[in-house]
Design an enzyme around this catalytic site. Structure first.
Site, mmCIF file in Angstrom:
data_model
loop_
_atom_site.group_PDB
_atom_site.id
_atom_site.type_symbol
_atom_site.label_atom_id
_atom_site.label_comp_id
_atom_site.label_asym_id
_atom_site.label_seq_id
_atom_site.Cartn_x
_atom_site.Cartn_y
_atom_site.Cartn_z
ATOM 1 N N LYS A 187 30.684 41.857 40.962
ATOM 2 C CA LYS A 187 30.026 40.645 41.632
ATOM 3 C C LYS A 187 31.033 40.447 42.723
ATOM 4 C CE LYS A 187 31.106 38.159 38.142
ATOM 5 N NZ LYS A 187 31.712 39.382 36.958
ATOM 6 N N ARG A 226 29.144 30.024 34.603
ATOM 7 C CA ARG A 226 29.552 30.944 33.364
ATOM 8 C C ARG A 226 28.995 30.411 32.266
ATOM 9 N NH1 ARG A 226 33.946 33.916 36.091
ATOM 10 N NH2 ARG A 226 34.402 35.787 34.923
ATOM 11 N N ARG A 231 36.876 39.594 26.803
ATOM 12 C CA ARG A 231 36.037 39.131 27.961
ATOM 13 C C ARG A 231 34.645 39.550 27.974
ATOM 14 N NH1 ARG A 231 39.252 40.850 32.894
ATOM 15 N NH2 ARG A 231 37.992 39.464 34.047
ATOM 16 N N ARG A 252 45.783 43.301 36.939
ATOM 17 C CA ARG A 252 45.786 41.861 36.452
ATOM 18 C C ARG A 252 46.113 42.073 34.698
ATOM 19 N NH1 ARG A 252 40.049 39.370 38.409
ATOM 20 N NH2 ARG A 252 40.172 38.553 36.378
ATOM 21 N N ARG A 262 41.028 48.794 38.332
ATOM 22 C CA ARG A 262 40.888 47.735 39.190
ATOM 23 C C ARG A 262 42.371 47.265 39.614
ATOM 24 N NH1 ARG A 262 37.500 42.416 38.887
ATOM 25 N NH2 ARG A 262 38.505 42.093 36.788
#
Ligand code: ADP
Ligand code: ADP
Ligand code: ZN
Length: 214
Positions: free
Chosen positions: A13, A88, A171, A160, A127
């Site tokens: 996204k 969300r 998540r 992260r 990531r």
């Protein structure tokens, strides 16, 4: 043009939102970036949000909705904007619709970047996020040309805390329970568009541009 990006954590996204924002010259509004900036600056909101984020849980709607809706009322959003990571939950989507309606406005598209769970954990562990400007890279699919630092601002890139596999699983389950219902919500409003997010990021972008320019 007002666009919402939907998709699992790590679906791409943010990557796509940044490309759309650059092409159409509209602001990219990421609720996750706003929270991370608050954490970095040590604000009260940041302290509260961090407790949830570290566990892979959603920050409560009470702390999220006004924050994003206030951002939307700034002048630069008049020509449109791209929302990434918000809404969300169904209550967030309803609050957004009500706030837009109150000023005679509405969303144009909800773009669902579709990536199966199997692909997500690998994407997230690769990531790398810039501690300075929030730019994202991927060690294989989109490496920084300057190695461990950000191409744009030179700050350090990190994995992260919430991108570690244990938290990613949490998540993902939170996504399926609380966020995935938004797909039906926006389908019901006839603004849902789904793109195959497993393609190369440039091909995903081309598919989105075709939708926006159809
Ligand atoms: P990703 O891009 O990987 O999906 P984000 O940066 O959007 O992650 O969000 C990171 C975390 O910030 C989420 O796991 C959640 O804890 C919190 N968060 C971000 N946006 C929202 C939101 N709209 N509602 C509740 N929590 C949010
Ligand atoms: P989200 O905002 O949905 O959490 P990101 O845009 O941050 O997702 O992308 C998650 C990770 O996957 C990043 O490291 C990013 O560079 C990488 N990525 C994004 N799109 C693709 C793609 N189409 N193919 C491979 N990797 C991708
Ligand atoms: Zn940077």
């Amino acid at each position: 043009m007002k666009i919402v990006m939907l998709g699992a954590p790590g679906a791409g996204k943010g990557t796509q939102a940044k490309m759309i924002a650059a092409k159409y010259e509209i602001p990219h509004i990421s609720s996750g970036d706003i929270f991370r900036m608050n954490i970095k600056n040590g604000t009260e909101l940041g302290k509260k949000a961090k407790e949830y984020m570290d566990q892979g849980l959603l920050v409560p709607d009470e702390l999220t909705v006004d924050l994003v809706i206030d951002r939307l009322s700034q002048d630069d959003c008049k020509k449109g904007c791209i929302l990434d990571g918000f809404p969300r939950t169904i209550p967030q989507a309803e609050a957004l619709a009500a706030a837009l309606e109150a000023r005679g406005d509405r969303l144009d598209y909800a773009i669902n970047v579709d990536v199966p769970d199997e692909n997500i954990v690998a994407r997230m562990s690769g990531r790398r996020t810039c501690t300075g400007c929030g730019a994202t890279y991927h060690i294989i699919y989109n490496p920084s040309k300057t190695g461990d630092t950000c191409e744009t601002c030179g700050e350090t890139l990190i994995l992260r805390d919430d991108d570690k596999p244990e938290t990613v699983q949490k998540r993902l389950s939170v996504y399926h329970e609380q966020t995935q219902p938004l797909i039906d919500f926006y389908d019901g409003q006839k603004i849902l568009k789904t793109v195959d997010g497993t393609q190369d990021m440039n091909d995903v972008f081309a598919a989105i541009v075709r939708i926006l320019e159809a």
